[in-house]
Design a protein around this motif. Structure first.
Motif, PDB file in Angstrom:
ATOM      1  N   LYS A   1       0.753  -1.174   0.225  1.00 55.09           N
ATOM      2  CA  LYS A   1       0.108  -0.146   0.089  1.00 55.09           C
ATOM      3  C   LYS A   1       0.889   1.200  -0.080  1.00 55.09           C
ATOM      4  CE  LYS A   1      -4.282  -1.724   2.299  1.00 55.09           C
ATOM      5  NZ  LYS A   1      -5.142  -1.805   3.527  1.00 55.09           N
ATOM      6  N   GLY A   2       0.631   2.149  -0.910  1.00 56.03           N
ATOM      7  CA  GLY A   2       0.965   3.425  -0.947  1.00 56.03           C
ATOM      8  C   GLY A   2       2.417   3.309  -1.886  1.00 56.03           C
ATOM      9  N   ARG A   3       2.799   2.110  -2.111  1.00 55.08           N
ATOM     10  CA  ARG A   3       4.003   1.806  -3.126  1.00 55.08           C
ATOM     11  C   ARG A   3       3.628   1.542  -4.520  1.00 55.08           C
ATOM     12  NH1 ARG A   3       8.011  -1.593  -1.992  1.00 55.08           N
ATOM     13  NH2 ARG A   3       6.493  -3.165  -0.669  1.00 55.08           N
ATOM     14  N   PHE A   4       2.468   0.680  -4.687  1.00 55.04           N
ATOM     15  CA  PHE A   4       2.001  -0.118  -5.856  1.00 55.04           C
ATOM     16  C   PHE A   4       0.663   0.519  -6.292  1.00 55.04           C
ATOM     17  CE2 PHE A   4       4.469  -4.457  -5.375  1.00 55.04           C
ATOM     18  CZ  PHE A   4       5.640  -3.732  -5.170  1.00 55.04           C
ATOM     19  N   THR A   5       0.615   0.449  -7.562  1.00 53.91           N
ATOM     20  CA  THR A   5      -0.760   0.915  -8.033  1.00 53.91           C
ATOM     21  C   THR A   5      -1.134   0.171  -9.133  1.00 53.91           C
ATOM     22  OG1 THR A   5      -0.222   3.517  -7.466  1.00 53.91           O
ATOM     23  CG2 THR A   5      -2.059   2.846  -9.082  1.00 53.91           C
ATOM     24  N   ILE A   6      -2.217  -0.445  -8.928  1.00 55.16           N
ATOM     25  CA  ILE A   6      -3.075  -1.262 -10.203  1.00 55.16           C
ATOM     26  C   ILE A   6      -3.965  -0.526 -10.844  1.00 55.16           C
ATOM     27  CG2 ILE A   6      -4.806  -2.204  -8.677  1.00 55.16           C
ATOM     28  CD1 ILE A   6      -4.413  -5.097 -10.100  1.00 55.16           C
ATOM     29  N   SER A   7      -3.845  -0.602 -12.217  1.00 58.79           N
ATOM     30  CA  SER A   7      -4.832   0.069 -13.096  1.00 58.79           C
ATOM     31  C   SER A   7      -5.072  -1.053 -14.274  1.00 58.79           C
ATOM     32  CB  SER A   7      -4.071   1.350 -13.778  1.00 58.79           C
ATOM     33  OG  SER A   7      -2.796   1.146 -14.241  1.00 58.79           O
ATOM     34  N   ARG A   8      -5.924  -0.666 -15.066  1.00 54.23           N
ATOM     35  CA  ARG A   8      -6.613  -1.210 -16.134  1.00 54.23           C
ATOM     36  C   ARG A   8      -6.833  -0.523 -17.455  1.00 54.23           C
ATOM     37  NH1 ARG A   8     -10.614  -5.449 -14.271  1.00 54.23           N
ATOM     38  NH2 ARG A   8     -10.731  -6.354 -16.693  1.00 54.23           N
ATOM     39  N   ASP A   9      -6.701  -1.026 -18.568  1.00 54.80           N
ATOM     40  CA  ASP A   9      -7.172  -0.460 -19.901  1.00 54.80           C
ATOM     41  C   ASP A   9      -7.854  -1.467 -20.662  1.00 54.80           C
ATOM     42  OD1 ASP A   9      -7.567   0.945 -22.207  1.00 54.80           O
ATOM     43  OD2 ASP A   9      -5.613   1.954 -22.271  1.00 54.80           O
ATOM     44  N   ASN A  10      -9.505  -1.340 -20.463  1.00 54.50           N
ATOM     45  CA  ASN A  10     -10.226  -2.426 -21.135  1.00 54.50           C
ATOM     46  C   ASN A  10     -10.063  -2.302 -22.436  1.00 54.50           C
ATOM     47  OD1 ASN A  10     -10.626  -3.556 -18.521  1.00 54.50           O
ATOM     48  ND2 ASN A  10     -12.828  -2.705 -18.456  1.00 54.50           N
ATOM     49  N   ALA A  11      -9.691  -0.910 -23.014  1.00 50.01           N
ATOM     50  CA  ALA A  11      -9.555  -1.000 -24.763  1.00 50.01           C
ATOM     51  C   ALA A  11      -8.428  -1.711 -24.878  1.00 50.01           C
ATOM     52  CB  ALA A  11      -9.784   0.575 -24.822  1.00 50.01           C
ATOM     53  N   LYS A  12      -7.331  -1.767 -24.364  1.00 49.96           N
ATOM     54  CA  LYS A  12      -6.335  -2.670 -24.772  1.00 49.96           C
ATOM     55  C   LYS A  12      -6.102  -3.890 -23.957  1.00 49.96           C
ATOM     56  CE  LYS A  12      -3.538   1.525 -25.347  1.00 49.96           C
ATOM     57  NZ  LYS A  12      -2.428   2.308 -24.688  1.00 49.96           N
ATOM     58  N   ASN A  13      -7.262  -4.215 -23.267  1.00 46.36           N
ATOM     59  CA  ASN A  13      -7.218  -5.668 -22.734  1.00 46.36           C
ATOM     60  C   ASN A  13      -5.844  -5.791 -21.759  1.00 46.36           C
ATOM     61  OD1 ASN A  13      -9.572  -6.152 -23.869  1.00 46.36           O
ATOM     62  ND2 ASN A  13      -8.962  -8.007 -24.995  1.00 46.36           N
ATOM     63  N   THR A  14      -5.686  -4.777 -21.029  1.00 46.27           N
ATOM     64  CA  THR A  14      -4.284  -4.862 -20.325  1.00 46.27           C
ATOM     65  C   THR A  14      -4.518  -4.393 -19.081  1.00 46.27           C
ATOM     66  OG1 THR A  14      -3.170  -4.606 -22.364  1.00 46.27           O
ATOM     67  CG2 THR A  14      -1.888  -4.299 -20.171  1.00 46.27           C
ATOM     68  N   VAL A  15      -3.983  -5.115 -18.016  1.00 42.80           N
ATOM     69  CA  VAL A  15      -3.684  -4.446 -16.559  1.00 42.80           C
ATOM     70  C   VAL A  15      -2.510  -4.235 -16.212  1.00 42.80           C
ATOM     71  CG1 VAL A  15      -3.925  -6.921 -15.657  1.00 42.80           C
ATOM     72  CG2 VAL A  15      -4.587  -4.938 -14.276  1.00 42.80           C
ATOM     73  N   TYR A  16      -1.950  -3.183 -15.333  1.00 41.28           N
ATOM     74  CA  TYR A  16      -0.868  -2.711 -15.015  1.00 41.28           C
ATOM     75  C   TYR A  16      -0.443  -2.886 -13.566  1.00 41.28           C
ATOM     76  CZ  TYR A  16      -1.321  -0.729 -19.909  1.00 41.28           C
ATOM     77  OH  TYR A  16      -1.724  -0.404 -21.124  1.00 41.28           O
ATOM     78  N   LEU A  17       0.660  -3.046 -13.193  1.00 46.07           N
ATOM     79  CA  LEU A  17       0.996  -2.800 -11.634  1.00 46.07           C
ATOM     80  C   LEU A  17       2.246  -1.813 -11.749  1.00 46.07           C
ATOM     81  CD1 LEU A  17       0.605  -3.688  -8.688  1.00 46.07           C
ATOM     82  CD2 LEU A  17       2.090  -5.455  -9.256  1.00 46.07           C
ATOM     83  N   GLN A  18       1.941  -0.586 -11.506  1.00 42.24           N
ATOM     84  CA  GLN A  18       3.142   0.453 -11.247  1.00 42.24           C
ATOM     85  C   GLN A  18       3.809   0.210  -9.883  1.00 42.24           C
ATOM     86  OE1 GLN A  18       4.536   2.678 -13.402  1.00 42.24           O
ATOM     87  NE2 GLN A  18       5.846   2.846 -11.932  1.00 42.24           N
ATOM     88  N   MET A  19       4.906  -0.178  -9.638  1.00 32.97           N
ATOM     89  CA  MET A  19       5.706  -0.585  -8.449  1.00 32.97           C
ATOM     90  C   MET A  19       6.700   0.376  -8.238  1.00 32.97           C
ATOM     91  SD  MET A  19       6.090  -4.672  -8.909  1.00 32.97           S
ATOM     92  CE  MET A  19       7.323  -4.653 -10.120  1.00 32.97           C
ATOM     93  N   ASN A  20       6.538   1.332  -7.134  1.00 32.47           N
ATOM     94  CA  ASN A  20       7.603   2.227  -6.884  1.00 32.47           C
ATOM     95  C   ASN A  20       8.226   1.988  -5.489  1.00 32.47           C
ATOM     96  OD1 ASN A  20       6.819   3.773  -9.261  1.00 32.47           O
ATOM     97  ND2 ASN A  20       5.226   4.764  -7.873  1.00 32.47           N
ATOM     98  N   SER A  21       9.332   2.498  -5.244  1.00 31.98           N
ATOM     99  CA  SER A  21       9.937   2.249  -3.801  1.00 31.98           C
ATOM    100  C   SER A  21      10.332   1.142  -3.691  1.00 31.98           C
ATOM    101  CB  SER A  21       9.310   2.960  -2.897  1.00 31.98           C
ATOM    102  OG  SER A  21       9.049   4.337  -3.052  1.00 31.98           O
ATOM    103  N   LEU A  22      10.795   0.469  -4.534  1.00 28.41           N
ATOM    104  CA  LEU A  22      10.788  -1.151  -4.522  1.00 28.41           C
ATOM    105  C   LEU A  22      11.838  -1.440  -3.458  1.00 28.41           C
ATOM    106  CD1 LEU A  22      10.695  -2.130  -8.268  1.00 28.41           C
ATOM    107  CD2 LEU A  22       9.334  -2.948  -6.430  1.00 28.41           C
TER     108      LEU A  22
END
Length: 123
Positions: A65-86
């Protein structure tokens, strides 16, 4: 049927960032809640993050929490995981998973899995 392919893993120094992607095939992708799990060496697979089919609801493990962000783009059929402060403890194989219906946090509730992408965080 949904097929999932992860990408974006690699080697990064502590404090750095990576963005994982999970490309899905299948006409009903947008109906699935999408999830990220991870499995560190010698440990059980654990829940990381999830996003509802609409993107309106997300959930995270306390450890990210506070470091990772999940998002999705249904038009591209893709989900993302942005990982910061690893951190080195984030080192694991990261898996994308899908289920029809609401978000869940246990691997047993997932229906489809990708093969995973390795993330290694060095000191």
């Amino acid at each position: 049927q949904v097929q999932l392919v992860e990408s974006g893993g690699g080697l990064v120094q502590a404090g750095g960032s990576l963005r994982l992607s999970c490309a899905a095939s299948g006409r009903t992708y947008s109906s699935y809640a999408m999830h990220w799990f991870r499995q560190a060496p010698g440990k059980e697979r654990e829940f990381v993050a999830a996003i509802s089919w609409s993107g309106g609801s997300t959930r995270y493990a306390d450890s990210v929490k506070g470091r990772f962000t999940i998002s999705r783009d249904n038009a591209k059929n893709t989900v993302y995981l942005q990982m910061n402060s690893l951190k080195p403890k984030d080192t694991a194989v990261y898996y994308c998973a899908a289920r029809y219906g609401p978000i869940a946090t246990t691997e047993y509730d997932m229906v489809y899995w990708g093969k995973g992408t390795l993330v290694t965080v060095s000191q």
